[in-house]
Scaffold this active site. Sequence first.
Site, PDB file in Angstrom:
ATOM      1  N   GLY A  36       0.829  -1.205   0.000  1.00  0.00           N
ATOM      2  CA  GLY A  36       0.000   0.000   0.000  1.00  0.00           C
ATOM      3  C   GLY A  36       0.856   1.246   0.000  1.00  0.00           C
ATOM      4  N   ALA A  37       1.910   1.212  -0.818  1.00  0.00           N
ATOM      5  CA  ALA A  37       2.944   2.251  -0.741  1.00  0.00           C
ATOM      6  C   ALA A  37       2.737   3.427  -1.694  1.00  0.00           C
ATOM      7  CB  ALA A  37       4.314   1.619  -1.007  1.00  0.00           C
ATOM      8  N   GLY A  40      -0.595   7.979   1.073  1.00  0.00           N
ATOM      9  CA  GLY A  40      -0.699   8.097   2.522  1.00  0.00           C
ATOM     10  C   GLY A  40       0.529   7.678   3.290  1.00  0.00           C
ATOM     11  N   GLY A  42       1.814   4.812   3.614  1.00  0.00           N
ATOM     12  CA  GLY A  42       2.645   3.860   2.882  1.00  0.00           C
ATOM     13  C   GLY A  42       3.749   4.551   2.111  1.00  0.00           C
ATOM     14  N   ASP A  88      -1.967  -6.518  -5.586  1.00  0.00           N
ATOM     15  CA  ASP A  88      -3.346  -6.301  -5.155  1.00  0.00           C
ATOM     16  C   ASP A  88      -3.643  -7.303  -4.045  1.00  0.00           C
ATOM     17  OD1 ASP A  88      -6.042  -6.099  -4.759  1.00  0.00           O
ATOM     18  OD2 ASP A  88      -6.632  -6.432  -6.842  1.00  0.00           O
ATOM     19  N   ASN A 115       1.050  -2.902   5.302  1.00  0.00           N
ATOM     20  CA  ASN A 115       0.413  -1.602   5.538  1.00  0.00           C
ATOM     21  C   ASN A 115      -0.872  -1.385   4.763  1.00  0.00           C
ATOM     22  OD1 ASN A 115       0.487   1.536   6.015  1.00  0.00           O
ATOM     23  ND2 ASN A 115       0.559   1.273   3.788  1.00  0.00           N
ATOM     24  N   TYR A 192     -23.856  -7.753   8.194  1.00  0.00           N
ATOM     25  CA  TYR A 192     -22.628  -6.998   7.905  1.00  0.00           C
ATOM     26  C   TYR A 192     -22.694  -5.561   8.433  1.00  0.00           C
ATOM     27  CZ  TYR A 192     -18.829  -4.880   5.137  1.00  0.00           C
ATOM     28  OH  TYR A 192     -17.693  -4.223   4.735  1.00  0.00           O
TER      29      TYR A 192
END
Length: 313
Positions: A36-37, A40, A42, A88, A115, A192
């Site tokens: 997730g770099a 944000g 990441g 992904d 992350n 949910y």
Amino acid sequence: MWPFNRKGPSGFSSSSTAEDVTQGVDGTGLTAIVTGASSGIGTETSRVLALRGVHVIMGVRNMVAGKDAKEAIVKEIPTAKVDAMELDLSSMASVKKFASEFNSSGLPLNILINNAGVMATPFMLSKDNIELQFATNHLGHFLLTNLLLENMKKTSRKSRKEGRIVNVSSEAHRFSYREGIRFDKLNDKSGYSSFAAYGQSKLSNVLHANELARTIKDDGVEITANSLHPGAIATNLFRQSNIMNGIVNTLGRFVLKNVQQGAATTCYVALHPQVKGVSGEYFSDSNLSKASAQGRDSELAKKLWDFSMNLIK
């Protein structure tokens, strides 16, 4: 500015930045994967690790955004060693492809930072027919860690340097479903709750790190596994919720950490000498903290481990 900036035993506080907590730390010769770099915390984690000399592999879902993030880091730090690879976390096939490509690259692996995440999404199933937040935030990272662990063990033995696995969880782990993990109702749309499902996935991050720490210790290899709360941060994790977006944009400057502060605990746990030998713990504001009772439940951790193992088979 974040108001509660009393320093903890580590000498750092909630207002410390990722650069502050890694000041004077030399990461030359280390290789890290950050998931997730491309945005944000990441991106900021990747930037600061690179600044400290670490060779960073950015695992990114969107290669265009990943390339932009990489170029921005290299522009600021010309000596930075940064690569972007497609990943992904909601797809087991993508995780397997990433791990296979990394493992055959011949690169060592000292640090794995799990992350990437999605937050409070409407009910959706992943490509593998698993509730999306659990699939992305926990199971993808569980599989990734599993596939990279041999490389990390080999690297640790060869380099005689401690390997570190860091799971970015959240204080939201305290607000999971009542039973903690809904093993029998994981894909139950009728019961949910987007926020409880997020809490469930973040509780899973804590339990995963704890059980991983236990199994690695039994192996006698020098690798630690810890989880952490980065702080409430104004990032695009809130993209699924218009209400949250509004609150963040209005109040964010007063009550939320900025991205530099948000990446601090991750960088502290990944690089700081104070954390050497510490495993199976939960951190917040670059200090040791305490997970919820469910987060410290070793039976629940073992049950989740076996459940996850069955899902990735």
